[in-house]
Design an enzyme around this catalytic site. Structure first.
Site, PDB file in Angstrom:
ATOM      1  CG  ASP A  18     -19.905 -25.091  35.725  1.00 27.72           C
ATOM      2  OD1 ASP A  18     -20.152 -26.311  35.704  1.00 27.72           O
ATOM      3  OD2 ASP A  18     -20.685 -24.248  36.204  1.00 27.72           O
ATOM      4  CD  GLU A 239     -25.679 -28.964  31.510  1.00 25.90           C
ATOM      5  OE1 GLU A 239     -26.776 -28.398  31.307  1.00 25.90           O
ATOM      6  OE2 GLU A 239     -25.233 -29.205  32.651  1.00 25.90           O
TER       7      GLU A 239
END
Length: 505
Positions: A18, A239
């Protein structure tokens, strides 16, 4: 030979997915969640940070732990019956006892960091599936962040705790040129079989305190429920919101419903009017030159990241899967290019990553830098992306590693990462090498295997190994001159493990 950088660009023992890159001053900092090797779920470790000079992306420095789970009050004095990953999400309660580190049971998911107008640095994060967005603050980009509070409504109620509040997830933050801060959040996991009406992409403006809402959340990006006719079909929002302003336009980067790709959209405004742009990177090179999911080049679990301009060049940061799960993910990056019309063509996943061109065709390289790892067809069973048992994969010897200065200095304590489960038909690729009179001189392997390791277009290596320890197999195979991709295919019996290979002039 000059210093080089390759994918994954952090040490082999680091599992930082991430990745959200930000240039502050003369360094680029990467903020991400922090997986545990062989962990039972996502993001089990505390937040750490790495940084590098903008002029030398080969020189990444460990900045240490910047924020710990137990600093959040929701991870203190946790009730004995608390469930990991939030209330009502028992399906995710698959922790092993060693992972039930109470206090601190709730994992910290993908964060983002913004330099506020006051010169301080603000870190935004969610604790797994709990409803609020936490905020921490620090005077420096990678110092010790202190808990600051929760994003809140004007009346002080935490966002997510109010009646009718949308679900908060993967916050992204952006400070515009006029000093207005925008917060982006949300997910829409419809393909996973669960998604409430409160799950959607959202945007909101913040007051100057960087945590109080100046306006209520508004819907932003289309998802599977409302994308028809928008241009997002097949690449709807899932997302991982990430925002940059480039040439007066706003670029919104996100993980699509495909999960394994990062897409982008463009608008003239930060909070509305985004038009779908395309795929920037897909960890299986799906969509690139017409490639389909049936021919993915890697395990296609999720990915998440952002783009950043570093010393005048643009890069996309993302992560790959290891250890036959998507709970031990590693940081990768690729150089990207903008077309005159502002579009970003999809880039392929490579071994060279942020390196200044192809890797030198001499010296020793770890097999862990492979960017192509297949055994025919797709190697993913189903969402959430678990690899099939009969495919090769990246793993390591040893447990999760804490990179304190003392441990890093003791190289013998660092886990060894390699490719394992190399069965008949496994194909392993590296992109790219610059060869000039180069010869492949040895490979380091172990396991129990007998057959041939084909070096495509160059020659064959006889394999006859029955060893629990690493052994060097001497070879002498000339490489084709020029910048080349390099592929190996195993034909034979048993299962091979591969540590590294060495070139000489």
């Amino acid at each position: 030979m000059r210093s080089q950088i390759m994918n994954p660009y952090l040490p082999s023992f680091e599992y930082v997915p991430d990745g959200e890159p930000h240039v502050f001053g003369d360094r680029v900092y990467v903020y991400g969640s922090h997986d545990r090797f062989d962990g039972a779920e996502f993001c089990l470790n505390d937040y750490i940070c790495y940084s590098a000079p903008v002029t030398d992306l080969t020189d990444w420095r460990y900045e240490g732990v910047i924020f710990r789970k137990v600093q959040d009050p929701r991870n203190q004095n946790v009730p004995a019956d608390a469930k990991p990953f939030g209330p009502g999400f028992a399906a995710k309660s698959v922790y092993e006892p060693k992972d039930l580190n109470d206090p601190g049971i709730h994992a910290m998911f993908a964060p983002d960091v913004c330099k506020g107008a006051d010169g301080r640095y603000y870190l935004y994060y969610c604790l797994d599936f709990l409803p609020e967005i936490g905020v921490a603050v620090c005077d420096t980009p990678a110092g010790a962040y202190e808990f600051y509070g929760f994003v809140q409504h004007a009346d002080g109620t935490p966002l997510g705790a109010g009646e009718g509040d949308p679900f908060q997830f993967d916050p992204g933050v952006f400070l515009d040129d006029d000093g207005q801060a925008y917060l982006y959040s949300g997910n829409a996991p419809i393909r996973l079989g669960w998604c409430g009406e409160d799950h959607y992409s959202q945007v909101m403006r913040l007051e100057s305190d960087m945590r109080t809402l100046r306006e209520e959340p508004r819907r932003l990006m289309p998802d599977l429920r409302n994308a028809e006719g928008t241009g997002y079909e097949g690449h709807e929002f899932f997302e991982a919101s990430s925002i940059r302003k480039i040439g007066g336009k706003y670029y919104f980067v996100y993980s699509s419903v495909r999960s394994h790709e990062l897409c982008y959209a463009v608008s003239d405004k930060p909070d509305e009017g985004y038009v779908y742009g395309g795929t920037i990177v897909d960890i299986g090179d799906i969509f690139l030159n017409g490639r389909t999911a049936a021919d993915t080049v890697n395990c296609t679990g999720n990915t998440h990241g952002g783009i950043e301009c570093i010393n005048g060049e643009w890069y996309v940061f993302y992560h790959r899967q290891t250890n036959r799960t998507q709970y031990s993910r590693q940081a990768c990056a690729e150089k990207i290019f903008f077309q005159p019309d502002g579009s970003i063509p999809q880039v392929e996943v490579t071994s060279q990553g942020m390196n200044r061109g192809a890797l030198a065709g001499k010296g020793m390289y770890g097999a862990r830098i492979a960017c192509h790892l297949t055994r025919g067809g797709t190697n993913v069973e189903s969402l959430p992306g678990v690899m099939k048992m009969d495919y090769p994969y990246f793993t390591q010897d040893g447990n999760d590693f804490d990179p304190t200065p003392e441990n890093v200095a003791a190289d013998r304590e660092c886990p060894v990462q390699y490719i394992t489960n190399i069965l008949d038909g496994s194909r392993i690729g590296f992109k790219y090498f610059a060869f000039e009179g180069s010869r492949l001189k040895s490979i380091r392997v172990r396991g129990k295997a007998k057959g041939v390791l084909e070096v495509e277009g160059c020659g064959n290596i006889a394999i006859d190994v029955d060893a629990d320890e690493w052994v060097d197999v001497a070879v002498d195979i000339p490489m084709q001159d020029g910048v080349q991709a390099l592929y190996f295919v195993y034909h034979g019996e048993g299962a091979l493990q591969w540590h590294s290979f060495t070139f000489e002039d």
